[in-house]
Design a protein around this motif. Structure first.
Motif, PDB file in Angstrom:
ATOM      1  N   ALA A 340       0.832  -1.209   0.000  1.00  0.00           N
ATOM      2  CA  ALA A 340       0.000   0.000   0.000  1.00  0.00           C
ATOM      3  C   ALA A 340       0.864   1.255   0.000  1.00  0.00           C
ATOM      4  O   ALA A 340       0.555   2.246  -0.686  1.00  0.00           O
ATOM      5  CB  ALA A 340      -0.923   0.000   1.213  1.00  0.00           C
ATOM      6  N   PHE A 341       1.978   1.221   0.734  1.00  0.00           N
ATOM      7  CA  PHE A 341       2.872   2.383   0.766  1.00  0.00           C
ATOM      8  C   PHE A 341       3.541   2.602  -0.589  1.00  0.00           C
ATOM      9  O   PHE A 341       3.647   3.730  -1.066  1.00  0.00           O
ATOM     10  CB  PHE A 341       3.925   2.174   1.852  1.00  0.00           C
ATOM     11  CG  PHE A 341       4.856   3.331   2.025  1.00  0.00           C
ATOM     12  CD1 PHE A 341       4.430   4.500   2.634  1.00  0.00           C
ATOM     13  CD2 PHE A 341       6.165   3.260   1.574  1.00  0.00           C
ATOM     14  CE1 PHE A 341       5.286   5.578   2.784  1.00  0.00           C
ATOM     15  CE2 PHE A 341       7.028   4.332   1.718  1.00  0.00           C
ATOM     16  CZ  PHE A 341       6.587   5.489   2.325  1.00  0.00           C
ATOM     17  N   VAL A 342       3.986   1.531  -1.218  1.00  0.00           N
ATOM     18  CA  VAL A 342       4.594   1.649  -2.544  1.00  0.00           C
ATOM     19  C   VAL A 342       3.563   2.162  -3.553  1.00  0.00           C
ATOM     20  O   VAL A 342       3.873   3.007  -4.417  1.00  0.00           O
ATOM     21  CB  VAL A 342       5.184   0.305  -2.990  1.00  0.00           C
ATOM     22  CG1 VAL A 342       5.649   0.365  -4.431  1.00  0.00           C
ATOM     23  CG2 VAL A 342       6.341  -0.091  -2.074  1.00  0.00           C
ATOM     24  N   VAL A 347       1.151   6.613  -6.888  1.00  0.00           N
ATOM     25  CA  VAL A 347       0.051   7.542  -7.149  1.00  0.00           C
ATOM     26  C   VAL A 347       0.543   8.987  -7.050  1.00  0.00           C
ATOM     27  O   VAL A 347       0.152   9.854  -7.852  1.00  0.00           O
ATOM     28  CB  VAL A 347      -1.110   7.279  -6.166  1.00  0.00           C
ATOM     29  CG1 VAL A 347      -2.155   8.381  -6.250  1.00  0.00           C
ATOM     30  CG2 VAL A 347      -1.758   5.939  -6.469  1.00  0.00           C
ATOM     31  N   LEU A 348       1.403   9.270  -6.067  1.00  0.00           N
ATOM     32  CA  LEU A 348       1.963  10.624  -5.957  1.00  0.00           C
ATOM     33  C   LEU A 348       2.793  10.990  -7.186  1.00  0.00           C
ATOM     34  O   LEU A 348       2.743  12.133  -7.657  1.00  0.00           O
ATOM     35  CB  LEU A 348       2.816  10.723  -4.691  1.00  0.00           C
ATOM     36  CG  LEU A 348       2.071  10.634  -3.361  1.00  0.00           C
ATOM     37  CD1 LEU A 348       3.056  10.717  -2.196  1.00  0.00           C
ATOM     38  CD2 LEU A 348       1.024  11.739  -3.247  1.00  0.00           C
ATOM     39  N   VAL A 391      -8.661  14.681 -11.086  1.00  0.00           N
ATOM     40  CA  VAL A 391      -7.499  13.790 -10.932  1.00  0.00           C
ATOM     41  C   VAL A 391      -7.228  13.509  -9.453  1.00  0.00           C
ATOM     42  O   VAL A 391      -6.955  12.362  -9.057  1.00  0.00           O
ATOM     43  CB  VAL A 391      -6.269  14.418 -11.611  1.00  0.00           C
ATOM     44  CG1 VAL A 391      -5.025  13.597 -11.328  1.00  0.00           C
ATOM     45  CG2 VAL A 391      -6.496  14.531 -13.112  1.00  0.00           C
ATOM     46  N   LEU A 392      -7.335  14.537  -8.626  1.00  0.00           N
ATOM     47  CA  LEU A 392      -7.124  14.343  -7.191  1.00  0.00           C
ATOM     48  C   LEU A 392      -8.201  13.441  -6.593  1.00  0.00           C
ATOM     49  O   LEU A 392      -7.912  12.608  -5.717  1.00  0.00           O
ATOM     50  CB  LEU A 392      -7.118  15.698  -6.500  1.00  0.00           C
ATOM     51  CG  LEU A 392      -6.780  15.706  -5.008  1.00  0.00           C
ATOM     52  CD1 LEU A 392      -5.387  15.151  -4.772  1.00  0.00           C
ATOM     53  CD2 LEU A 392      -6.903  17.113  -4.436  1.00  0.00           C
ATOM     54  N   LEU A 393      -9.443  13.573  -7.063  1.00  0.00           N
ATOM     55  CA  LEU A 393     -10.525  12.709  -6.588  1.00  0.00           C
ATOM     56  C   LEU A 393     -10.231  11.251  -6.913  1.00  0.00           C
ATOM     57  O   LEU A 393     -10.360  10.362  -6.047  1.00  0.00           O
ATOM     58  CB  LEU A 393     -11.839  13.162  -7.224  1.00  0.00           C
ATOM     59  CG  LEU A 393     -13.057  12.259  -7.006  1.00  0.00           C
ATOM     60  CD1 LEU A 393     -13.461  12.270  -5.541  1.00  0.00           C
ATOM     61  CD2 LEU A 393     -14.222  12.701  -7.882  1.00  0.00           C
ATOM     62  N   ILE A 394      -9.826  10.989  -8.149  1.00  0.00           N
ATOM     63  CA  ILE A 394      -9.502   9.612  -8.536  1.00  0.00           C
ATOM     64  C   ILE A 394      -8.329   9.082  -7.724  1.00  0.00           C
ATOM     65  O   ILE A 394      -8.339   7.916  -7.282  1.00  0.00           O
ATOM     66  CB  ILE A 394      -9.199   9.568 -10.044  1.00  0.00           C
ATOM     67  CG1 ILE A 394     -10.451   9.974 -10.844  1.00  0.00           C
ATOM     68  CG2 ILE A 394      -8.734   8.185 -10.459  1.00  0.00           C
ATOM     69  CD1 ILE A 394     -10.203  10.097 -12.328  1.00  0.00           C
ATOM     70  N   ALA A 395      -7.323   9.925  -7.477  1.00  0.00           N
ATOM     71  CA  ALA A 395      -6.165   9.487  -6.697  1.00  0.00           C
ATOM     72  C   ALA A 395      -6.548   9.146  -5.264  1.00  0.00           C
ATOM     73  O   ALA A 395      -6.092   8.138  -4.701  1.00  0.00           O
ATOM     74  CB  ALA A 395      -5.094  10.576  -6.717  1.00  0.00           C
ATOM     75  N   ILE A 396      -7.403   9.959  -4.659  1.00  0.00           N
ATOM     76  CA  ILE A 396      -7.807   9.699  -3.269  1.00  0.00           C
ATOM     77  C   ILE A 396      -8.610   8.409  -3.182  1.00  0.00           C
ATOM     78  O   ILE A 396      -8.409   7.595  -2.260  1.00  0.00           O
ATOM     79  CB  ILE A 396      -8.612  10.896  -2.728  1.00  0.00           C
ATOM     80  CG1 ILE A 396      -7.696  12.115  -2.580  1.00  0.00           C
ATOM     81  CG2 ILE A 396      -9.250  10.559  -1.390  1.00  0.00           C
ATOM     82  CD1 ILE A 396      -8.430  13.363  -2.164  1.00  0.00           C
TER      83      ILE A 396
END
Length: 729
Positions: A340-342, A347-348, A391-396
């Motif tokens: 999950a961290f990787v 994603v970042l 894009v931020l919504l999809i990333a979250i």
């Protein structure tokens, strides 16, 4: 491929090595006392020495942080001893894993099968390249010939072409499984290769979007073409190696009978971290440019610049932390958190690339000119912000799914948690969308509003700024009110979605507001006074007002104060409660009166007619003057009779936008026309006459002096006398 360190300074390497040495020493200094404390807290056991290798259960350990850390350290020690004992079996385990890739369990057969897979990969890569190039060649040619930079749509079309090529690669390789299996390649090798290669092509999309070899116009960072090609090939090869190692490591870890799954995982993790460190060093310039972004001003730009300058030690620290995280996760059963961290880091990275893509398309695209340019700019800016929010919504949501899976919840709990996160994030997105649309509607009406001071020399002195309308004056305050209201409602809805009772919060906010109102009466007075000034339409942005104590042009209206820009430059900030009576000098019309000093004896009627003719002539000859003047120039009368001049007063009435310019135009015409009409301005000179003493003079000298001082009618010179009264008042 050799390691190239030409972009890495020795100081950065020394800082990284020093940092890792400090971490190792701190780890040893922390682990030794905790181990001693655990040994002292654990009662001696009578069991044989072999049993001491098995870690005790958590219930048997000392409670508290020291006991918890001691339990973790003992578990790591046990896993390390177990891995060391499995080292002799590792080569045979690797050989068994390699042989398992062939149908007959032959090492040579696995190698031959790998060769067939490489051939299929080359065919799929050729199909991908031909597809991507064939679909995007028109767009690439247009970008090469276009003077302006690419737009966001152009960059997204290039990305779509790359994605289409990736899809063709996947289809070709998956379809090739039939003839691969016919020539003897095992199904396990085909599945493993498909998993590795498709992931590899997906990962390669990121450096391709950033570097764009062969298309410098669409490149997101500024690097030479040769360097972009070399770096793209380097990253492609390294990503292939990393993906292959990770795929083989997972394939080995999935087989518990291999004899040494932990050792294989540690070896793979070490190799992957070494390759990651190589990427951090080799792609230093590209990553720094990507982190730095387009902006060069502001706090965010300064923070990103500092992060970019310290990227090498930060990147090496992240790589080392990932290796330690993997070791802990492999030994303590926490690999789900590691994955999950990787995934979060990935994603970042994608967010950073998308942000740079939108910035490049937004800043380099060409906009129309004129009034439509302002509307286009506001619409494009709102679209840019909404796109980033999507894009931020999809990333979250993606990160939420990763971490919910890592928590190992039940199906019902995981679905409920995901539903709660989706509802909360969706509410925030809808609120942000409403705010953007509201701000767009308000900003479109404020594009003609004068903003900020006019610096000396930047504009023509004859140009006066047009005051804002009443709506334009109120809209900024309404924008702030809508922003606060939307934000508060969105936060309350999100808290209620998360299961928080909002009734006590609302009640507490009411009590807090009542306390603030009692404790800051002057603030409340300023706000209420400002509301009444806005209600009375006492002044607007761009108008010149006089408060009795201070005067200036209204530059901006706040919630509790107004800012006045004096004509000499100082900016006054005055709370509404301290304004008092306000004189607005820019409302409706302005009557300008000015005096002119003419010679004594000037014909008053001639001056009156000439001034009237000047006013009417300028109304007809100059449309710009006619549009500003309400009542043209005329002579009002005699204001004063001085010793050596007659003071005439003139006046005109004009719009309050630029009366000083109108006055200067009238004075230029008066100076020229008065000279043509023979009307002279008073010189201001003082004439003195002295009478010499006559005593002691006689004869011809006395007679000459008497004739010089006596007036002569024949010369036609009239004595100085006061002008006659005139009826032209």
């Amino acid at each position: 491929m050799g390691l190239r360190l030409k972009h890495l300074s020795r100081d950065a390497l020394r800082r990284g090595a020093r940092f890792y040495l400090i971490i190792a020493l701190a780890w040893v200094a922390l682990a030794v006392p905790i181990a001693w404390a655990a040994d002292a807290a654990t009662p001696p056991a009578e069991a044989p020495p072999a049993v001491a290798e098995v870690p005790a259960e958590p219930s048997e350990m000392t409670t508290g942080p020291a006991g918890w850390l001691a339990h973790i350290i003992m578990g790591l020690e046990h896993e390390a001893i177990s891995d060391v004992s499995m080292l002799p079996d590792t080569p045979s385990a690797l050989e068994r894993e390699w042989r398992s890739l062939d149908r007959n369990g032959s090492a040579l057969g696995a190698l031959i099968g790998l060769g067939w897979v490489a051939l299929a990969t080359c065919l799929a890569l050729l199909a991908e390249r031909l597809t991507a190039r064939g679909v995007s060649w028109r767009l690439r040619r247009a970008l090469r010939t276009r003077i302006a930079g690419p737009s966001v749509g152009d960059l997204l079309l290039l990305l779509l072409c790359d994605a289409l090529g990736l899809a063709v690669f996947g289809v070709v390789f998956v379809y090739s499984r039939h003839w691969l299996m016919n020539v003897g390649v095992s199904l396990s090798l085909v599945l493993l290769a498909a998993n590795v290669l498709i992931r590899w092509r997906i990962f390669v999309l990121i450096p391709r979007i950033v570097l764009r070899p062969g298309a410098p116009a669409a490149r997101l960072i500024d690097i030479p073409e040769d360097e972009a090609r070399r770096l793209s090939r380097f990253l492609s090869v390294v990503l292939l190696a990393i993906t292959a190692l990770v795929g083989f490591g997972r394939y080995g870890l999935s087989d518990e009978d291999s004899g040494a799954p932990h050792v294989i995982g540690l070896v793979v993790a070490s190799a992957v971290c070494a390759l990651d460190a190589w990427v951090v060093i080799r792609a230093r310039c590209a990553i720094e440019a990507l982190i730095r972004g387009h902006r060069s001003e502001g706090i965010i730009a300064a923070l990103r610049g500092a992060l970019a300058r310290a990227w090498v030690p930060i990147g090496l620290t992240i790589v080392g932390g990932l290796l330690l995280f993997f070791i802990f996760g492999l030994s303590l059963g926490l690999l789900a958190y590691y994955h999950a961290f990787v995934s979060t880091l990935g994603v970042l990275l994608v967010l950073m690339v998308v942000e740079r893509l939108t910035e490049r398309g937004w800043h380099d695209s060409e906009a129309p000119h004129g009034r439509a340019a302002g509307v286009h700019r506001f619409v494009a800016l709102s679209f840019h912000r909404i796109l980033r929010a999507i894009v931020l919504l999809i990333a979250i949501l993606t990160l939420a799914s990763f971490w919910i899976d890592a928590l190992d919840l039940t199906a019902t709990s995981a679905a409920q948690a995901m539903h709660t996160v989706t509802a909360a994030v969706g509410t925030l997105f809808v609120a942000y969308l409403i705010w953007e649309l509201t701000r767009l509607a308000i900003d479109r009406n404020l594009q003609d509003m004068p903003g900020g001071p006019k610096l000396p020399g930047t504009v023509d002195d004859e140009e006066e700024s047009t005051p804002a309308s009443r709506l334009q004056t109120i809209l900024p305050i309404m924008r702030a009110f809508f922003g606060v209201a939307i934000g508060v409602l969105a936060v309350l809805i999100v808290l209620s979605r998360l299961g928080v009772d909002t009734a006590p919060l609302i009640a507490g906010a009411g009590v807090f507001g009542l306390a603030v109102s009692f404790g800051s009466q002057s603030l409340v007075r300023d706000i209420i006074s400002g509301l009444f000034y806005m209600w009375d339409d006492a002044f607007r942005v761009g108008e010149y007002i006089d408060t009795g104590r201070l005067k200036g042009t209204v530059e901006s209206l706040g919630v509790r104060s107004v800012k006045l820009r004096h004509h000499n430059g100082p900016l006054h900030t005055i709370p509404y409660g301290q304004l008092g009576a306000v004189t607005n000098l820019s409302r409706d019309f302005a009557t300008i009166k000015f005096n002119l000093r003419l010679e004594p004896g000037t014909d008053i009627e001639l001056v009156r007619k000439t001034a009237k003719q000047i006013g009417l002539a300028m109304q007809q000859e100059s449309p710009e003057v006619a549009s500003e003047v309400i009542l043209p120039l005329k002579m009002q009368g005699i204001a004063e009779v001085a010793d050596n001049a007659v003071v005439f007063r003139f006046k005109f009435t004009a719009r309050p936008l630029k009366p000083s310019w109108i006055q200067r135009e009238y004075l230029k015409r008066i100076y020229r026309v008065f000279a043509e009409k023979g009307i002279n301005f008073a010189s201001g000179a003082l004439t003195l006459q002295t009478v010499p003493a006559r005593a002691g003079l006689s004869g011809p000298a006395a007679q000459v002096i008497e004739e010089a001082l006596s007036p002569r009618e024949s010369a036609g010179v009239a004595p100085l006398r006061a002008p006659a009264a005139s009826g032209a008042a």
